[in-house]
Design a protein around this motif. Sequence first.
Motif, PDB file in Angstrom:
ATOM      1  N   LYS A  44      38.752  46.750  37.255  1.00 23.64           N
ATOM      2  CA  LYS A  44      38.038  46.225  35.995  1.00 23.64           C
ATOM      3  C   LYS A  44      38.544  44.719  35.803  1.00 23.64           C
ATOM      4  CE  LYS A  44      37.525  50.532  33.710  1.00 23.64           C
ATOM      5  NZ  LYS A  44      37.935  51.388  32.225  1.00 23.64           N
ATOM      6  N   SER A  45      39.883  44.667  35.861  1.00 22.64           N
ATOM      7  CA  SER A  45      40.565  43.438  35.827  1.00 22.64           C
ATOM      8  C   SER A  45      39.852  42.335  36.482  1.00 22.64           C
ATOM      9  CB  SER A  45      42.263  43.645  35.933  1.00 22.64           C
ATOM     10  OG  SER A  45      42.616  42.111  36.080  1.00 22.64           O
ATOM     11  N   VAL A  46      39.929  42.588  37.813  1.00 19.86           N
ATOM     12  CA  VAL A  46      38.989  41.426  39.000  1.00 19.86           C
ATOM     13  C   VAL A  46      37.815  41.186  38.501  1.00 19.86           C
ATOM     14  CG1 VAL A  46      38.298  41.497  41.120  1.00 19.86           C
ATOM     15  CG2 VAL A  46      40.492  42.604  41.048  1.00 19.86           C
ATOM     16  N   ARG A  47      36.998  42.263  38.156  1.00 25.67           N
ATOM     17  CA  ARG A  47      35.704  41.798  37.694  1.00 25.67           C
ATOM     18  C   ARG A  47      35.640  40.937  36.500  1.00 25.67           C
ATOM     19  NH1 ARG A  47      34.976  47.229  39.035  1.00 25.67           N
ATOM     20  NH2 ARG A  47      35.187  48.027  36.788  1.00 25.67           N
ATOM     21  N   ARG A  63      41.211  41.105  27.912  1.00 26.23           N
ATOM     22  CA  ARG A  63      41.182  42.425  28.601  1.00 26.23           C
ATOM     23  C   ARG A  63      41.422  42.412  29.981  1.00 26.23           C
ATOM     24  NH1 ARG A  63      36.702  45.162  28.229  1.00 26.23           N
ATOM     25  NH2 ARG A  63      37.826  47.341  27.659  1.00 26.23           N
ATOM     26  N   GLY A  64      40.913  41.454  30.352  1.00 26.42           N
ATOM     27  CA  GLY A  64      41.148  41.303  31.874  1.00 26.42           C
ATOM     28  C   GLY A  64      42.563  41.160  32.258  1.00 26.42           C
ATOM     29  N   PHE A 116      45.200  44.449  34.065  1.00 26.83           N
ATOM     30  CA  PHE A 116      46.097  43.973  35.049  1.00 26.83           C
ATOM     31  C   PHE A 116      47.291  44.358  35.059  1.00 26.83           C
ATOM     32  CE2 PHE A 116      48.996  41.596  37.449  1.00 26.83           C
ATOM     33  CZ  PHE A 116      48.563  41.272  38.801  1.00 26.83           C
ATOM     34  N   GLU A 117      47.830  44.111  33.824  1.00 29.10           N
ATOM     35  CA  GLU A 117      49.381  44.745  33.209  1.00 29.10           C
ATOM     36  C   GLU A 117      49.519  46.072  33.366  1.00 29.10           C
ATOM     37  OE1 GLU A 117      51.663  42.641  33.022  1.00 29.10           O
ATOM     38  OE2 GLU A 117      50.665  40.528  33.047  1.00 29.10           O
TER      39      GLU A 117
END
Length: 497
Positions: A458-461, A416-417, A421-422
């Motif tokens: 969200k991706s970073v977390r 999901r991360g 990002f994508e």
Amino acid sequence: MDLFEVRKNDKVGRYAVAKKDLKASDVILTETPFVYGPKSDSPVVCLGCYNFLETLNVCSKCSWPVCNSECESQSTHKDFECETFSKAGVKFQIVDDLSEVNLQYECITPLRLLLAKEKNPTRWKEEIEHMEAHNDIRKQRPIWNFNQHNVVEYLRSACKLDRFPEELIHTACGILEINAFEARTPEGNAIRCLFPKLAILSHSCVSNIHHAIDGKGNGNVDDFSVTVRAAVDVPAGGELHSSYTYSLWPTLVRREFLRESKYFECTCSRCRDKTELGTHCGTLKCQRCDNGVILSTNPLDDQCEWKCTHCEYKTNAVAVRKVFAAIQEDLDQVEYVFGAEGIESRETLYKKYKSVLHPKNSYMTILRSALVQLYGKADGYTLDDLPDLILERKVELCNQLLEVLDVIEPGYSRIRGVIFFELHGPLMVLTRHQYQNEVISKEKFKEELRKTIDILGKSVRILKQESSSLPEGQLAIVAEQAYEQLNNNFDVLVETA
């Protein structure tokens, strides 16, 4: 302090529950592996760093493959199989193709486990001895005879280790087969690690934990440490579930894998549900009517009837499994095809199976996962190259993928991360184009831009949980830098769009 406690019952044996209310991303436990080494079916790799070897170089002491003198001196090699092979005079038998599966490697990790038992008897008794080996089931399977020849007899005879009883060696093999977790080196090569605490967590096809293994292996026995976090909120006393299989597979395939490799029949809530919790990962389209889909009449019976929801068409689980196997074979053919050719070949498969599979079927999801990670990176397919129509397709693929992942890989999951990002890239480009073409107002542009930056956040977390030595950890660094730049320069971005 570990945030879990071990309980036991007659049905599942040992299992773990949360000691207190856990929030998503809370660290539940960290540990180093009791032992690690090459996977079963390994090609020839360095026994110090596990890199693939293009040309054969051998250890000066035991004559088994290593990269160089530095790898030769790594403690996981030097203090384990190197000493054994040197004393017994057992040398590696040279082969023509180093990239092929090499059966000589089958004994390495079981041998390391047996030697670790002698070096750490207390830890063995407290942490390893209770692990499932399923010798009673494995004796009825070909794997027992395979291990008898390639591991048991080799260690007891050629390596002169008859101090280890046959049953104990089989137990070591079984413990690794059933309890070991896959890890990746910084170069991306797969090995297996035995984590005693992580292995206590029972299986579910929808995991509520996330584990990240540090790939910075330096050849020390305490390398490849794992950090286990809550993927979602878990109440105090709630059971903690890991997943022993690939979550994107359909139920028929997951249960077969677990039966053959882990020796149990999964009856989790996802496996019991005909629609796989509404994801339809195993559902097919009916070819006899327009609106019907084909579902299992009993997901826990791998021989049962499958029926259309709208007409009288029927088939069976065996026939459906053959369909899945044929599709998997097509996917395997393009697995290592990248760039523009990788996109085109997967789009061809996507179109081929669109009329056969439910839109959310596992194999459509697997194709989407590959496509969203290729669009934007391949030559001729970078984000700047892509027309809005293809950018919109990438966004659509990401959102369709997230619909499934929200159910089967909820919360802080690695995939999901990556998908968040994508997703943020094409959204940013499309939003800018809409503003430049006066489709949206400046205020709407700012609103949509902020939403896109939040998706990147969200991706970073999620990805910050990954080791910086691995690709997802490297992506986290890139994502965090981009996130900070976008936030710090938000007003400039709006004014210069």
